[in-house]
Design a protein around this motif. Structure first.
Motif, short mmCIF file in Angstrom:
data_model
loop_
_atom_site.label_atom_id
_atom_site.label_comp_id
_atom_site.label_asym_id
_atom_site.label_seq_id
_atom_site.Cartn_x
_atom_site.Cartn_y
_atom_site.Cartn_z
N LYS A 32 -42.54 58.57 -4.61
CA LYS A 32 -41.25 59.21 -4.93
C LYS A 32 -40.18 58.51 -4.10
O LYS A 32 -40.11 58.68 -2.90
CB LYS A 32 -41.30 60.70 -4.61
N GLY A 33 -39.38 57.69 -4.79
CA GLY A 33 -38.42 56.87 -4.07
C GLY A 33 -39.17 55.87 -3.20
O GLY A 33 -40.07 55.17 -3.66
N ASP A 34 -38.82 55.82 -1.93
CA ASP A 34 -39.48 54.89 -1.00
C ASP A 34 -40.64 55.54 -0.25
O ASP A 34 -41.23 54.93 0.64
CB ASP A 34 -38.46 54.37 0.02
N HIS A 51 -37.24 66.81 -8.13
CA HIS A 51 -36.70 65.48 -7.83
C HIS A 51 -36.05 64.86 -9.06
O HIS A 51 -34.92 64.33 -8.99
CB HIS A 51 -37.83 64.59 -7.31
N GLY A 56 -33.19 62.07 -9.65
CA GLY A 56 -34.04 61.05 -9.05
C GLY A 56 -34.82 60.26 -10.08
O GLY A 56 -35.03 60.71 -11.22
#
Length: 283
Positions: A32-34, A51, A56
């Motif tokens: 999730k993202g970085d 998210h 996101g």
């Protein structure tokens, strides 16, 4: 024989079934993202939905590393006569190949390609648990599980396509057309991959009833033992309709309702539900 059954976090079995059958899970990783999280341990489907709803990017999944498999397999191999690991299908994740590599130097560890995911994979896990109770020959149990895996029938009906669009599995033009026509696609697991099957039109509740009937009616080789109703968040009306329709279509011995985990949630989003059951084993 003392046999241990393990699987991974994509099998979507309920905590009760996991506990009753002493099944150990290896969590896949959710990106999730970085950040990277262990599926079902550090992150839950609700976190993914929140998210994405906040704008996101879609989360992705990552396989269990070879080293993680090997270290735990080696520990279990000392404690049990045989260890059977039922993995998410090799067509969906590198986890299967990683498990195979991890078990190469452990002769009493057997890795099964479920050829499926979610509770389609869960069916194979439960069959492994059933066989383990009386098994005396691990090689024969391995053969039986590989023959059993193709009897699983797994599919899901989707209410929304935005997750499929964000994941690159459906174009925005196709999704727009489907939304305008009120189409709900059925995603089927066939030959270790997901394909788009029949597209239903109308309200989600009506589409869902037709989907369940199409799957379960007029099928002369159904095994009326266990069926899973597995879903991401859906309205209670949908769950009531599906439960009623399943019961009208056949006298299943066990009907389990389970929540889809992070893998299905990442790829399909909210408003996804499937019925997953078995066909009779051909001689």
């Amino acid at each position: 024989m003392k046999i241990k059954i393990t699987s991974d976090s994509t099998c979507d079995l309920s905590p009760e079934l996991l506990r009753e059958n002493d099944i150990e899970l290896f969590p896949l990783f959710i990106n999730k993202g970085d950040e990277s999280f262990r599926d079902g341990v550090d992150i839950q489907p609700a976190d993914i939905f929140a998210h994405v709803a906040a704008g996101g990017a879609l989360c992705s999944t990552a396989a269990v590393p070879v080293g993680v498999f090997h270290d735990r397999f080696a520990e279990l191999a000392k404690e049990y006569d045989a260890v059977f690991h039922v993995n998410i299908g090799s067509g969906f994740s590198a986890s299967h190949q990683n498990a195979v590599l991890a078990a190469e130097d452990l002769p009493n560890v057997y890795v099964i390609d479920s050829r499926n995911l979610s509770t389609g994979q869960g069916h194979v896990v439960l069959e492994a648990c059933r066989l383990a109770k009386t098994a005396t020959d691990p090689e024969e149990m391995y053969r039986q599980l590989n023959a059993f895996a193709p009897t699983v029938d797994a599919s899901f009906l989707l209410d929304r396509l935005d997750y499929m669009v964000k994941g690159g599995r459906c174009s925005s033009v196709v999704a727009l057309g489907a939304n305008l026509l009120r189409l709900k696609p059925c995603i089927e697991v066939v030959d270790n991959k997901m394909i788009v099957g029949k597209k239903y039109r109308g309200s989600y509740v009506k589409c869902m009833e037709h989907y369940v009937r199409d799957r379960l009616e007029n099928c002369d080789d159904l095994l009326y033992d266990t069926i899973f109703i597995t879903h991401t968040p859906v309205p209670q009306e949908i769950l009531d309709t599906v439960n009623r329709t399943v019961r009208e279509c056949g006298s299943f011995k066990h009907i389990y309702e389970t929540n889809a985990g992070c893998t299905i949630s990442c790829h399909c989003g909210e408003g996804t539900l499937g019925v997953l059951y078995l066909h009779k084993l051909k001689n």
